[in-house]
Design an enzyme around this catalytic site. Structure first.
Site, PDB file in Angstrom:
ATOM      1  N   LYS A 142     -19.831  12.340  -7.316  1.00  0.00           N
ATOM      2  CA  LYS A 142     -18.466  11.878  -7.604  1.00  0.00           C
ATOM      3  C   LYS A 142     -18.283  10.432  -7.142  1.00  0.00           C
ATOM      4  CE  LYS A 142     -13.674  12.897  -6.446  1.00  0.00           C
ATOM      5  NZ  LYS A 142     -12.725  13.802  -5.829  1.00  0.00           N
ATOM      6  N   GLU A 182     -27.534  11.119   0.756  1.00  0.00           N
ATOM      7  CA  GLU A 182     -28.630  12.021   0.386  1.00  0.00           C
ATOM      8  C   GLU A 182     -28.965  11.902  -1.098  1.00  0.00           C
ATOM      9  OE1 GLU A 182     -25.821  12.764   1.909  1.00  0.00           O
ATOM     10  OE2 GLU A 182     -26.116  14.119   3.606  1.00  0.00           O
ATOM     11  N   GLY A 216     -14.671  17.559  -5.342  1.00  0.00           N
ATOM     12  CA  GLY A 216     -16.108  17.832  -5.495  1.00  0.00           C
ATOM     13  C   GLY A 216     -16.419  19.319  -5.580  1.00  0.00           C
ATOM     14  N   ARG A 217     -15.835  20.113  -4.694  1.00  0.00           N
ATOM     15  CA  ARG A 217     -16.168  21.546  -4.666  1.00  0.00           C
ATOM     16  C   ARG A 217     -15.481  22.335  -5.778  1.00  0.00           C
ATOM     17  NH1 ARG A 217     -13.608  19.584  -0.429  1.00  0.00           N
ATOM     18  NH2 ARG A 217     -11.526  20.292   0.139  1.00  0.00           N
ATOM     19  N   GLU A 276     -14.822  24.252   3.280  1.00  0.00           N
ATOM     20  CA  GLU A 276     -14.474  22.825   3.227  1.00  0.00           C
ATOM     21  C   GLU A 276     -12.995  22.667   2.838  1.00  0.00           C
ATOM     22  OE1 GLU A 276     -16.288  19.750   0.477  1.00  0.00           O
ATOM     23  OE2 GLU A 276     -17.563  19.374   2.186  1.00  0.00           O
ATOM     24  N   HIS A 323     -30.666  45.538   4.506  1.00  0.00           N
ATOM     25  CA  HIS A 323     -31.834  45.655   5.377  1.00  0.00           C
ATOM     26  C   HIS A 323     -31.919  44.483   6.342  1.00  0.00           C
ATOM     27  CE1 HIS A 323     -33.329  49.126   3.169  1.00  0.00           C
ATOM     28  NE2 HIS A 323     -32.742  48.537   2.145  1.00  0.00           N
ATOM     29  N   LYS A 359     -21.056  11.448   9.254  1.00  0.00           N
ATOM     30  CA  LYS A 359     -21.603  10.384   8.388  1.00  0.00           C
ATOM     31  C   LYS A 359     -21.598   9.047   9.141  1.00  0.00           C
ATOM     32  CE  LYS A 359     -19.974  12.196   3.950  1.00  0.00           C
ATOM     33  NZ  LYS A 359     -19.080  11.971   2.813  1.00  0.00           N
TER      34      LYS A 359
HETATM   35  O1  F6P Z   1     -19.482  15.064   2.337  1.00  0.00           O
HETATM   36  C1  F6P Z   1     -18.851  16.123   1.705  1.00  0.00           C
HETATM   37  C2  F6P Z   1     -18.726  15.832   0.243  1.00  0.00           C
HETATM   38  O2  F6P Z   1     -17.837  14.792   0.041  1.00  0.00           O
HETATM   39  C3  F6P Z   1     -18.304  17.057  -0.559  1.00  0.00           C
HETATM   40  O3  F6P Z   1     -16.952  17.269  -0.543  1.00  0.00           O
HETATM   41  C4  F6P Z   1     -18.870  16.730  -1.877  1.00  0.00           C
HETATM   42  O4  F6P Z   1     -18.942  17.865  -2.701  1.00  0.00           O
HETATM   43  C5  F6P Z   1     -20.222  16.192  -1.490  1.00  0.00           C
HETATM   44  O5  F6P Z   1     -19.978  15.458  -0.309  1.00  0.00           O
HETATM   45  C6  F6P Z   1     -20.906  15.315  -2.502  1.00  0.00           C
HETATM   46  O6  F6P Z   1     -20.136  14.197  -2.821  1.00  0.00           O
HETATM   47  P1  F6P Z   1     -20.468  13.301  -4.070  1.00  0.00           P
HETATM   48  O7  F6P Z   1     -20.318  14.128  -5.305  1.00  0.00           O
HETATM   49  O8  F6P Z   1     -19.493  12.172  -4.022  1.00  0.00           O
HETATM   50  O9  F6P Z   1     -21.882  12.806  -3.941  1.00  0.00           O
END
Ligand code: F6P
Length: 567
Positions: free
Chosen positions: A219, A225, A280-281, A366, A397, A526
């Site tokens: 987003k 990452e 995002g979620r 979240e 199990h 972060k």
């Molecule tokens: O750090 C949490 C977050 O902002 C989530 O809410 C989001 O889904 C995820 O990181 C990934 O964010 P992006 O889509 O901006 O890479």
């Protein structure tokens, strides 16, 4: 900022409200009631406490509730003005007050196409335009018309993203495996641990750059990452017999941030847009669902959206007494705030839904893992439940022991489909379904000392030989569960199921007076990561840390040094 918070001062004081007080009083009267007695007293309990929605049966009769409990919970929902807040969300009001944004994932699946306005602009034409672009692109890839740099058809798609840009599409792609295009394999790269990238790009199952398409899904397009993994993928791609110009055939982006997408080197024509009013979620319904569309095709993706839209309409129009997400949300409040249950488990008895608990962990925790209210005031009641789970029967199990005989109350959602796509023999299904039903029954009825003795005797066991074991064989029971039984796991049903949980989370957020659509809690980590990274990369000590962090950092450096010296 914080605009909508001011609208609603009346929702501020939850625990002193008359509706809450009435529930507290009622709790003292019913907390020791046994569900098995309630079933014995009322032969109509199942029909009174279960609801149908299309091909889904939602049975909430195995809960520690009476009609009065539900009435008091509905009163709470009314007092907290759930309907008013729901209408604000659907109509694009900026209910995400700390970021001054709407939360309009429902517009992404608004199949009736009625206008939805953000800042006076109808967002529906934009939503449709992106769906059209996704359809055109996915058709080319699926039909083999979109070719890689050497002219070959695409065979592998790697979605690079994390959090909501990974968990939602990954969960849906797994859930709908049976609908996948035969030629296309979908991979999800999220972890910044290079082992993840390596396991996809190198080694035994190494991908072929000629036939691989990368989707960089972010987003913000600033997520550390994802950008690291995307750079690694780009480097891997360019290490073959390829040129920068070939990137256009192998990299597409999904983002709200055109500038950063271009800076990364992806042609904006290969960018699929979404907007800041999609959390995002809650984004799998947006362009973030591109991997899903590639896997199952646009008509099936539309069925997924339609299923969610149907659940949206149910949530919007049904009275609370017949409204599944409202009831799910209220039951969660009942256990979390009155029985002090700390967690709740989601137990899908479906191999293809194995990613569903992980997906819900983010969506729920979240959203509602907050300790200040909308107005920024510290709150004095428990919020977001710890959500966890695993597929049945595997969980049985592993951790069911604790649910059956531990000291904690853990409300559970059992989920299963009646018809499987798998071409297995019926015995598999019969075993699976028997376990599903037996577990909810066992959790509810338990087994007393007397019953244990009777059962042992009936089985021909000499009681004197097992006297010491008997206390260990007792189950208190009275463990609550919801059962969600659907006809089959298809795109429409899955869409409805996901939307049902999204709205449950919304209901709980409103009752707790939280902003469920921000996530400031991820920021501090972060920020500190950036500092430590600076130190690791420079090899210098720049910042002062506590002795534990410093000790770990030094040990890490020393292990690394030893490795370098040895090799
Ligand atoms: O750090 C949490 C977050 O902002 C989530 O809410 C989001 O889904 C995820 O990181 C990934 O964010 P992006 O889509 O901006 O890479």
């Amino acid at each position: 900022m914080l605009r909508t918070a001011q609208i609603d001062t009346a929702t501020a004081d939850l625990t002193s409200s008359p509706a809450w007080r009435a529930l507290e009083k009622h709790f003292l009267q019913v907390k020791d009631l046994k569900m098995k007695d309630l079933f014995a007293e009322n032969p109509r309990r199942f029909s009174e406490f279960s609801l149908h929605f299309e091909d889904i049966l939602f049975d909430y009769s195995k809960n520690r509730i009476t009609q009065e409990t539900m009435q008091l919970l509905f009163n709470l929902a009314k007092a907290r003005r759930i309907a008013e807040w729901r209408d604000k969300m659907f109509s694009g009001k900026k209910i995400n007050n700390t970021e001054d944004r709407a939360a309009l994932h429902t517009a992404l699946r608004n199949r009736s196409n009625t206008p939805v306005y953000v800042d006076g602009v109808n967002v529906m034409p934009k939503v449709q335009a992106v769906l059209d672009k996704m359809e055109a692109f996915s058709q080319k890839v699926r039909r083999g018309e979109w070719r890689g740099y050497s002219g070959k058809k695409i065979t592998d798609i790697v979605n690079i993203g994390i959090g909501g840009s990974d968990l939602g599409p990954k969960m849906v792609c797994h859930a709908l495996t049976q609908y996948h295009h035969e030629r296309l394999n979908i991979h999800f790269l999220s972890n910044v641990d290079s082992s993840h990238a390596e396991s996809i790009l190198r080694g035994k199952n190494e991908l072929n750059p000629e036939t691989t398409l990368f989707i960089v899904a972010s987003k913000t397009f600033t997520t550390q990452e994802t950008l690291r993994n995307a750079q690694t993928a780009k480097k891997w791609f360019l290490d073959w017999d390829t040129t920068e110009a070939d990137i256009a055939k192998h990299f597409v982006a999904i983002s709200t941030n055109k500038k950063e997408v271009e800076a990364f080197g992806i042609n904006p024509d290969n960018m699929f847009e979404f907007w800041d009013w999609v959390g995002g979620r809650y984004s799998l319904w947006s362009a973030i669902g591109l991997s899903i569309v590639l896997a199952i095709g646009m008509p099936r993706f539309i069925e997924l959206l339609e299923g969610a839209h149907a659940m949206d309409q149910h949530f919007q129009t049904m009275p609370f007494e017949k409204n599944i997400p409202v009831i799910m949300g209220l039951l969660g409040i009942w256990y979390n705030n009155f029985f002090d249950a700390e967690s709740s488990a989601v137990l899908p008895y479906d191999y293809y839904l194995r990613e569903f608990p992980a997906y819900l962990e983010q969506t729920d925790m979240e959203s509602n893992g907050k300790s200040v209210d909308r107005q920024g005031r510290r709150i004095d009641y428990s919020t977001g439940s710890i959500v966890w789970g695993a597929e049945g029967n595997n969980g049985q199990h592993a951790f069911y022991q604790l649910i059956h005989q531990g000291t904690k109350l853990i409300p559970t959602d059992f989920i299963i489909g009646a018809i499987t796509h798998a071409k297995c023999n019926q015995q598999h299904r019969n075993i699976l379904v028997s376990n599903f039903l037996a577990q909810t029954e066992a959790l509810m009825i338990g087994r007393s000392q007397t019953e244990t003795r009777q059962q042992l005797k009936a089985a021909g066991v000499e009681l004197k030989d097992v006297e010491e074991q008997i206390p260990h064989m007792v189950f208190d029971g009275n463990q609550p569960s919801n059962s969600i039984l659907f006809k089959e796991l298809n795109p429409r049903t899955l869409g409805s199921l996901i939307a049902m949980y999204e709205h449950k989370i919304f209901v709980q957020g409103i009752i707790w007076n939280l902003n469920s659509y921000d996530q400031w809690g991820v920021e501090l980590g972060k920020h500190l990561t950036a500092k430590v990274l600076e130190e690791l990369e420079s090899g210098k000590t720049i910042y002062q840390h506590d002795s534990s962090t410093t000790g770990l950092l030094e040990q890490y450096r020393s292990f690394k040094q030893e490795k370098i010296v040895k090799s």
